[in-house]
Design a protein around this motif. Structure first.
Motif, PDB file in Angstrom:
ATOM      1  N   ASN A   1       0.832  -1.206   0.000  1.00 56.08           N
ATOM      2  CA  ASN A   1       0.000   0.000   0.000  1.00 56.08           C
ATOM      3  C   ASN A   1       0.865   1.252   0.000  1.00 56.08           C
ATOM      4  O   ASN A   1       0.569   2.237  -0.686  1.00 56.08           O
ATOM      5  CB  ASN A   1      -0.925   0.004   1.225  1.00 56.08           C
ATOM      6  CG  ASN A   1      -2.007  -1.051   1.135  1.00 56.08           C
ATOM      7  OD1 ASN A   1      -2.332  -1.536   0.055  1.00 56.08           O
ATOM      8  ND2 ASN A   1      -2.572  -1.415   2.274  1.00 56.08           N
ATOM      9  N   GLU A   2       1.941   1.220   0.779  1.00 49.92           N
ATOM     10  CA  GLU A   2       2.853   2.351   0.838  1.00 49.92           C
ATOM     11  C   GLU A   2       3.566   2.550  -0.496  1.00 49.92           C
ATOM     12  O   GLU A   2       3.771   3.687  -0.943  1.00 49.92           O
ATOM     13  CB  GLU A   2       3.874   2.134   1.952  1.00 49.92           C
ATOM     14  CG  GLU A   2       4.749   3.347   2.247  1.00 49.92           C
ATOM     15  CD  GLU A   2       3.966   4.517   2.786  1.00 49.92           C
ATOM     16  OE1 GLU A   2       4.424   5.662   2.587  1.00 49.92           O
ATOM     17  OE2 GLU A   2       2.890   4.293   3.394  1.00 49.92           O
TER      18      GLU A   2
ATOM     19  N   LYS B   1       1.225   4.306  -2.878  1.00 49.83           N
ATOM     20  CA  LYS B   1       1.148   5.737  -2.573  1.00 49.83           C
ATOM     21  C   LYS B   1       2.380   6.472  -3.094  1.00 49.83           C
ATOM     22  O   LYS B   1       2.278   7.581  -3.623  1.00 49.83           O
ATOM     23  CB  LYS B   1       1.013   5.939  -1.062  1.00 49.83           C
ATOM     24  CG  LYS B   1      -0.305   5.475  -0.480  1.00 49.83           C
ATOM     25  CD  LYS B   1      -0.318   5.648   1.033  1.00 49.83           C
ATOM     26  CE  LYS B   1      -1.593   5.109   1.636  1.00 49.83           C
ATOM     27  NZ  LYS B   1      -1.596   5.233   3.127  1.00 49.83           N
TER      28      LYS B   1
ATOM     29  N   TYR C   1       2.008   7.011  -6.776  1.00 46.61           N
ATOM     30  CA  TYR C   1       0.989   8.033  -7.041  1.00 46.61           C
ATOM     31  C   TYR C   1       1.538   9.440  -6.806  1.00 46.61           C
ATOM     32  O   TYR C   1       1.212  10.389  -7.538  1.00 46.61           O
ATOM     33  CB  TYR C   1      -0.228   7.813  -6.141  1.00 46.61           C
ATOM     34  CG  TYR C   1      -1.367   7.053  -6.792  1.00 46.61           C
ATOM     35  CD1 TYR C   1      -1.974   7.515  -7.965  1.00 46.61           C
ATOM     36  CD2 TYR C   1      -1.854   5.889  -6.216  1.00 46.61           C
ATOM     37  CE1 TYR C   1      -3.016   6.830  -8.548  1.00 46.61           C
ATOM     38  CE2 TYR C   1      -2.901   5.183  -6.794  1.00 46.61           C
ATOM     39  CZ  TYR C   1      -3.486   5.661  -7.964  1.00 46.61           C
ATOM     40  OH  TYR C   1      -4.519   4.973  -8.543  1.00 46.61           O
ATOM     41  N   LYS C   2       2.358   9.580  -5.766  1.00 50.04           N
ATOM     42  CA  LYS C   2       2.856  10.902  -5.383  1.00 50.04           C
ATOM     43  C   LYS C   2       3.691  11.564  -6.468  1.00 50.04           C
ATOM     44  O   LYS C   2       3.875  12.788  -6.453  1.00 50.04           O
ATOM     45  CB  LYS C   2       3.685  10.787  -4.092  1.00 50.04           C
ATOM     46  CG  LYS C   2       2.864  10.544  -2.842  1.00 50.04           C
ATOM     47  CD  LYS C   2       3.777  10.384  -1.625  1.00 50.04           C
ATOM     48  CE  LYS C   2       2.996  10.040  -0.375  1.00 50.04           C
ATOM     49  NZ  LYS C   2       3.888   9.817   0.798  1.00 50.04           N
TER      50      LYS C   2
END
Length: 222
Positions: free
Chosen positions: A104-105, A108, A111-112
């Motif tokens: 999950n990290e 993210k 995505y960032k």
């Protein structure tokens, strides 16, 4: 994979064995008098350890057991961004064990970057697949309705999205609000600014901010 429960088991998947300790403190909780007596059986099948215990296992320790050993990372859907760059942003490495929160990290982190409109991670047979959809590249950028050179130079300093950058709707809206704030702070309280995009071939896009300044107003203090 846990079958039943009772004792809190600490695993060492790097060696594909599981060990119990007399006492441990993890994740804000502790267990005393932990022994191997709670184990009724344990086996390794396809890099998954099946542990049969009796009783209850805390969520933290269950998560530490449910790890995935990753042998390879593949990237699909990328066009302009090299797969090595995407893997680097994920902070994931091969030949290591990961839990769901790690993936999950990683999602993210990708995505960032602002390069992608969609990112999904899936694992099959110890192979991690990173599937991405790239945001369109800005081919043409223009601010319509503002001819003052000094103002355009200021816009050039604080507007993030420009030509040859990946279009990100959230960032475009942030730029829009900054432009609106500029006109309010300079007396153009009725200014209207519209964000206009037009899609092109090869996943490219034109980006235009259309400005209608209106009349400049002065506030009179009474």
């Amino acid at each position: 994979r846990l079958v039943g429960s009772e004792m809190c088991i600490r695993d060492r998947l790097f060696t594909f064995t599981t060990h119990a300790t007399n006492c441990h403190k993890e994740g804000g909780h502790s267990h005393d008098e932990v022994t191997t007596n709670g184990l009724s059986s344990g086996e390794i099948t396809d890099n998954i350890i099946n542990i049969n215990v009796n009783g209850m296992v805390c969520d933290f320790c269950a998560q530490s057991i449910e790890k995935v050993f990753m042998k390879r990372i593949e990237v699909k859907g990328n066009d302009r961004i090299d797969e090595k760059v995407i893997i680097e942003y994920s902070n994931l490495k091969v030949n290591r064990n990961y839990v769901e929160s790690d993936l999950n990290e990683a999602q993210k982190n990708i995505y960032k970057t602002g390069f992608f409109s969609d990112v999904t991670l899936s694992i099959s047979n110890n192979v991690l697949l990173i599937q991405v959809n790239e945001n369109p590249m800005i081919s043409f950028f223009y601010i319509e309705g503002e001819n003052r050179k000094s103002v355009l130079e200021q816009f050039d300093e604080f507007v993030v999205l420009k030509e040859n950058k990946f279009f990100d709707l959230a960032k475009a809206k942030q730029d829009l609000e900054i432009i609106k704030l500029f006109y309010r702070n300079t007396g153009y309280y009725a200014a209207k600014i519209n964000l206009i995009t037009s899609e092109l071939e090869d996943n490219k896009i034109n980006l235009v901010y259309r400005i209608e300044k209106g009349n400049k107003l002065s506030l009179i203090h009474i």
